[in-house]
Design a protein around this motif. Structure first.
Motif, mmCIF file in Angstrom:
data_model
loop_
_atom_site.group_PDB
_atom_site.id
_atom_site.type_symbol
_atom_site.label_atom_id
_atom_site.label_comp_id
_atom_site.label_asym_id
_atom_site.label_seq_id
_atom_site.Cartn_x
_atom_site.Cartn_y
_atom_site.Cartn_z
ATOM 1 N N MET A 132 -5.418 -18.354 9.831
ATOM 2 C CA MET A 132 -5.376 -19.031 8.538
ATOM 3 C C MET A 132 -4.916 -18.113 7.406
ATOM 4 O O MET A 132 -4.687 -18.574 6.288
ATOM 5 N N LEU A 133 -4.784 -16.828 7.686
ATOM 6 C CA LEU A 133 -4.298 -15.916 6.649
ATOM 7 C C LEU A 133 -2.896 -16.306 6.181
ATOM 8 O O LEU A 133 -2.538 -16.097 5.023
ATOM 9 N N HIS A 134 -2.119 -16.869 7.100
ATOM 10 C CA HIS A 134 -0.777 -17.301 6.701
ATOM 11 C C HIS A 134 -0.864 -18.423 5.672
ATOM 12 O O HIS A 134 -0.069 -18.464 4.723
ATOM 13 N N GLN A 135 -1.837 -19.317 5.858
ATOM 14 C CA GLN A 135 -2.029 -20.391 4.883
ATOM 15 C C GLN A 135 -2.446 -19.827 3.530
ATOM 16 O O GLN A 135 -2.007 -20.300 2.483
ATOM 17 N N ARG A 136 -3.290 -18.792 3.556
ATOM 18 C CA ARG A 136 -3.703 -18.161 2.296
ATOM 19 C C ARG A 136 -2.509 -17.482 1.621
ATOM 20 O O ARG A 136 -2.408 -17.465 0.401
#
Length: 283
Positions: A132-136
């Protein structure tokens, strides 16, 4: 009855999307082309009649196959992801060198965090939180766009000039010679008051987004530091990702609530010819 009709329309549109995809399949095109060639070669309409029968069966069966629908859904998802990536890359290119540097550095940190997690914990797979870091990171890019546009709006505002106009409108209303003129000036007063209120909302939203951008940057830095000291994946589960996600969601909700004020400013800048201050004017 209205709900039923709406539901039927949705079902029809849902089914037609799969039918359209089935028509565009290469196997359908080349199959029809083959029958057309056969008809031309034999000088007979029989291949065309056979093609029609096969096409009807094809269009009835293929769009309703669960496996085919999953394939179409997967293609559509990939198409949207690709479009989203392309639009975001185009957006980043419109940023200033300093803004692009911040975006690139955060992207580097994201990759570094993921690599270090595998390196220091010995895990082969990344946990869902790290995916989910990519979403952040995408949230950071999008919020940075909002921040810079709203900050540009603030720079374009001459608050003192609006205050002066408001004072003049007040005096004009008080000294109006007739009721019609007075009502016109009072309307002008209300409009100017709303403009000043929208300036305040815009200023608050800029500060909020600025704080949120800093939170994302600090969180990535915090993760990068913490993962270096981790020896087992279990320790990673103790880190709090939800707080940042909730904070971003709250910020986006607040931005939606102030979108009317920004829309009014967009209209004003469009009327004044300040096109460089409009959304995506640099893209």
């Amino acid at each position: 009855m209205a709900d039923l009709a709406k539901f039927q329309q949705e079902i029809t549109r849902f089914n037609s999307s799969y039918a359209k995809e089935a028509v565009k399949e290469p196997v359908n095109f080349w199959g029809l082309a083959g029958f057309a060639v056969a008809a031309a070669y034999t000088q007979s309409i029989i291949p065309l009649l056979i093609a029609l029968i096969f096409e009807i069966a094809y269009m009835f069966i293929l769009p309703n196959l669960p496996a085919y629908r999953q394939l179409v859904d997967r293609r559509e998802k990939e198409r949207r992801l690709s479009l989203n990536k392309s639009n975001r890359e185009k957006l980043i290119k419109s940023y200033t060198p300093r803004e692009r540097e911040a975006v690139d550095y955060l992207n580097w940190q994201k990759k570094n965090i993921q690599e270090n997690y595998k390196k220091f914990t010995g895990a082969r797979e990344l946990p869902s939180n790290l995916h989910m870091l990519h979403q952040r990171w995408e949230d950071f890019v999008d919020l940075l766009d909002v921040y810079r546009r709203r900050k540009q709006h603030l720079k374009s505002i001459n608050r003192q000039a609006v205050h002066n106009q408001l004072a003049q409108a007040f005096r004009a209303a008080e000294n109006a010679g007739d009721e019609k003129t007075r009502r016109v000036q009072l309307t002008n007063v209300e409009i100017l008051k709303r403009r000043l209120a929208s300036f305040d909302e815009l200023e608050r939203s800029v500060k909020l987004v600025e704080g949120q951008l800093q939170s994302i940057e600090n969180f990535f830095g915090y993760l990068n530091d913490e993962i270096v000291t981790m020896s087992t994946p279990e320790k990673f589960s103790l880190l709090d990702f939800e707080q940042l996600s909730d904070s971003i969601a709250m910020t986006k909700q607040m931005l939606d609530a102030t979108s009317d004020s920004v829309g009014a400013l967009d209209s004003y800048n469009r009327e004044m010819g300040n096109y460089e201050l409009l959304p995506h004017s640099n893209s």
